[in-house]
Scaffold this active site. Structure first.
Site, PDB file in Angstrom:
ATOM      1  N   THR A 181      55.214  31.123  33.853  1.00  0.00           N
ATOM      2  CA  THR A 181      54.568  29.909  33.349  1.00  0.00           C
ATOM      3  C   THR A 181      53.403  29.490  34.241  1.00  0.00           C
ATOM      4  OG1 THR A 181      56.626  29.155  32.337  1.00  0.00           O
ATOM      5  CG2 THR A 181      54.967  27.479  32.773  1.00  0.00           C
ATOM      6  N   ASP A 235      65.356  18.901  32.043  1.00  0.00           N
ATOM      7  CA  ASP A 235      64.540  20.101  32.212  1.00  0.00           C
ATOM      8  C   ASP A 235      65.183  21.256  31.463  1.00  0.00           C
ATOM      9  OD1 ASP A 235      62.497  21.752  33.054  1.00  0.00           O
ATOM     10  OD2 ASP A 235      63.137  21.838  35.145  1.00  0.00           O
ATOM     11  N   LYS A 236      64.444  22.349  31.412  1.00  0.00           N
ATOM     12  CA  LYS A 236      64.901  23.588  30.773  1.00  0.00           C
ATOM     13  C   LYS A 236      64.529  24.750  31.689  1.00  0.00           C
ATOM     14  CE  LYS A 236      62.932  27.214  28.368  1.00  0.00           C
ATOM     15  NZ  LYS A 236      61.699  27.954  28.770  1.00  0.00           N
ATOM     16  N   HIS A 237      65.345  25.789  31.697  1.00  0.00           N
ATOM     17  CA  HIS A 237      65.044  26.983  32.482  1.00  0.00           C
ATOM     18  C   HIS A 237      65.307  28.220  31.631  1.00  0.00           C
ATOM     19  CE1 HIS A 237      64.675  29.623  35.984  1.00  0.00           C
ATOM     20  NE2 HIS A 237      65.694  30.287  35.463  1.00  0.00           N
ATOM     21  N   SER A 238      64.411  29.199  31.743  1.00  0.00           N
ATOM     22  CA  SER A 238      64.582  30.473  31.046  1.00  0.00           C
ATOM     23  C   SER A 238      64.813  31.576  32.059  1.00  0.00           C
ATOM     24  CB  SER A 238      63.329  30.793  30.211  1.00  0.00           C
ATOM     25  OG  SER A 238      63.379  32.133  29.739  1.00  0.00           O
ATOM     26  N   SER A 298      70.728  30.480  42.950  1.00  0.00           N
ATOM     27  CA  SER A 298      69.277  30.468  43.103  1.00  0.00           C
ATOM     28  C   SER A 298      68.614  29.593  42.040  1.00  0.00           C
ATOM     29  CB  SER A 298      68.734  31.898  43.015  1.00  0.00           C
ATOM     30  OG  SER A 298      67.326  31.910  43.126  1.00  0.00           O
ATOM     31  N   ARG A 318      67.420  39.372  49.341  1.00  0.00           N
ATOM     32  CA  ARG A 318      68.063  39.999  48.179  1.00  0.00           C
ATOM     33  C   ARG A 318      67.136  40.994  47.506  1.00  0.00           C
ATOM     34  NH1 ARG A 318      69.101  35.355  44.432  1.00  0.00           N
ATOM     35  NH2 ARG A 318      69.821  36.983  43.021  1.00  0.00           N
TER      36      ARG A 318
END
Length: 435
Positions: free
Chosen positions: A120, A80-83, A183, A168
């Site tokens: 997204t 996977d990828k996360h931005s 997180s 938070r």
């Protein structure tokens, strides 16, 4: 476990034992802590920080607070990828099907817009019928049969993160690197990943405007993810201008379809998508080098295989089977489209990317409050890149708005977000470093 003792020790700067962190997070997930206790813990971490070992323990405890997805029957690397979020950042929409077309399984759990950045899930919801929250069986089926599925987080995945983040958000502790790290990564660990690549954005349109802070965050994410058993790397990318030539929801979806059809070659967006595809393929052992990985990604695009994967994903998740062939039938257009004209001749030298994101929200394309309904039609398209020479009166973008008054306001705002100079600007590379 006595919560106030854990809070006191962290307040005093002590390093917490992993067992105490697990107990505290288990109590949080079970609803046994007050908001005051959660907020006090978050503030103690904000002031005193955490060691790498503490962050790993916190991340694992949050990942274990709910379900963990299993992919044992899928004979592909799980990646996977996360931005960290940006403006005009629709990379995930193209990256997931490209990676799947090259042999990866990509169970991509994405989010909605946060602040001035686009989400997204909001973009996918511009597709009629698309199910962003399928049941677990359908999610698994799509990943297994298609190779990728882009959905939203369910309450069963890392529920402790949801409660901690809500506190938070109202206690001025969002910008804590240990808490940001836990997180992000707790949800990725719960998704059952083997490899992960991270897009840490820096610039005036990113949450991290300072490069040094972006590097600290990237280093933290990479070290903790690897420490938790997920092979991880990060690229630091530029967010001093929108990444795509569109910012909004349906407009970015149309941009995605154009990209998959080969219409966005030699753009900053293509450079980022291909770089992350290569990183995913190398990290997962499918490609021997970044050059090999990029070549595989380019072939997946040019052959139409990536577009086919995207179409199958959309169809299996409830969207129209012919979206790629007939996007105009399904992606609603705003009733008013107005060009934004250059105020003078010269070079597009700089822009306020965050301001552009805020302007999308002002058009109705984002949320001021969690319950707000989004107008998926609105936004900006045909945004010219920085470094483009323009003539006074030439369009630099196109506004998509619900009415004439909104279009006028957005056009004026967008024009004000750009600076035009007589000299050609020196631009920041779109990918600045790898960690």
């Amino acid at each position: 476990m006595i919560p106030q003792e854990i809070i006191r020790r962290k307040r005093d700067g002590d390093e917490l034992d992993p067992a105490d962190i697990r107990s505290f997070i288990a109590a949080l997930a079970a609803g046994q802590l007050s908001e005051g206790q959660i907020g006090a813990f978050a503030m103690a971490v904000w002031f005193k920080g955490m060691s790498r070992e503490e962050i790993v323990a916190l991340t694992l405890a949050m990942a274990d607070s709910g379900d963990r997805l299993q992919w044992t029957d899928i004979d592909r690397p799980i990646a996977d990828k996360h931005s960290t979020g940006g403006v005009g950042d629709n990379v995930s929409l193209m990256l997931a099907p490209i990676a799947a077309a090259c042999g990866l399984a990509v169970p991509m759990i994405s989010g909605r817009g946060l602040g001035h950045t686009g989400g997204t899930l909001d973009k996918l919801e511009s597709i009629p019928g698309y199910r962003i929250t399928p049941d677990a069986d359908l999610f698994h089926k799509v990943v297994k049969q298609v190779g990728c599925a882009i959905i939203g987080q369910t309450g069963a995945l890392a529920p402790a993160d949801g409660r901690l983040y809500a506190v938070r958000d109202v206690t001025a502790t969002v910008d804590s690197i240990p808490l940001i790290t836990a997180s992000i990564l707790s949800k990725k660990l719960a998704a059952g990943l083997q490899t992960l690549v991270l897009d840490v954005k820096v610039g005036n349109g990113a949450f991290m405007a300072d490069r040094a802070q972006a590097e600290i965050l990237a280093q933290s994410l990479v070290e903790v993810a690897n420490g938790a058993g997920v092979r991880t790397s990060a690229l630091i990318t530029d967010m001093n201008q929108p990444l795509a030539d569109a910012a909004g929801n349906a407009v970015e979806m149309r941009n995605c379809l154009d990209f998959l059809a080969g219409g966005k070659a030699d753009t900053r967006l293509e450079a980022v998508v291909l770089a992350f595809a290569a990183e995913m393929l190398v990290k997962s052992g499918i490609a021997a080098s970044s050059e090999d990985g990029e070549g595989m990604a380019r072939r997946a695009l040019s052959s139409g295989k990536a577009a086919e994967v995207f179409a199958r994903m959309v169809s299996m998740l409830g969207g129209p089977a012919d979206l790629l062939e007939n996007p105009g039938r399904y992606l609603a257009r705003a009733p008013v489209e107005k060009p934004v004209l250059a105020a003078r001749s010269g070079w597009l030298a700089a822009c306020d990317a965050r301001g552009i994101g805020v302007s999308v929200i002002d058009l109705g394309g984002g949320r001021r409050h969690p319950a707000d309904r989004i107008d998926h039609r609105v936004g900006f398209s045909e945004l010219l890149s920085l470094g483009t020479r323009v003539t006074a009166g030439e369009p630099i973008a196109l506004v998509h708005a619900a009415n004439d008054a909104a279009a006028e306001r957005a056009a004026a705002a967008l024009a004000a977000h750009y600076r035009i100079t007589e000299d050609s600007p020196k631009l920041t590379p779109v990918i600045s470093s790898r960690i």
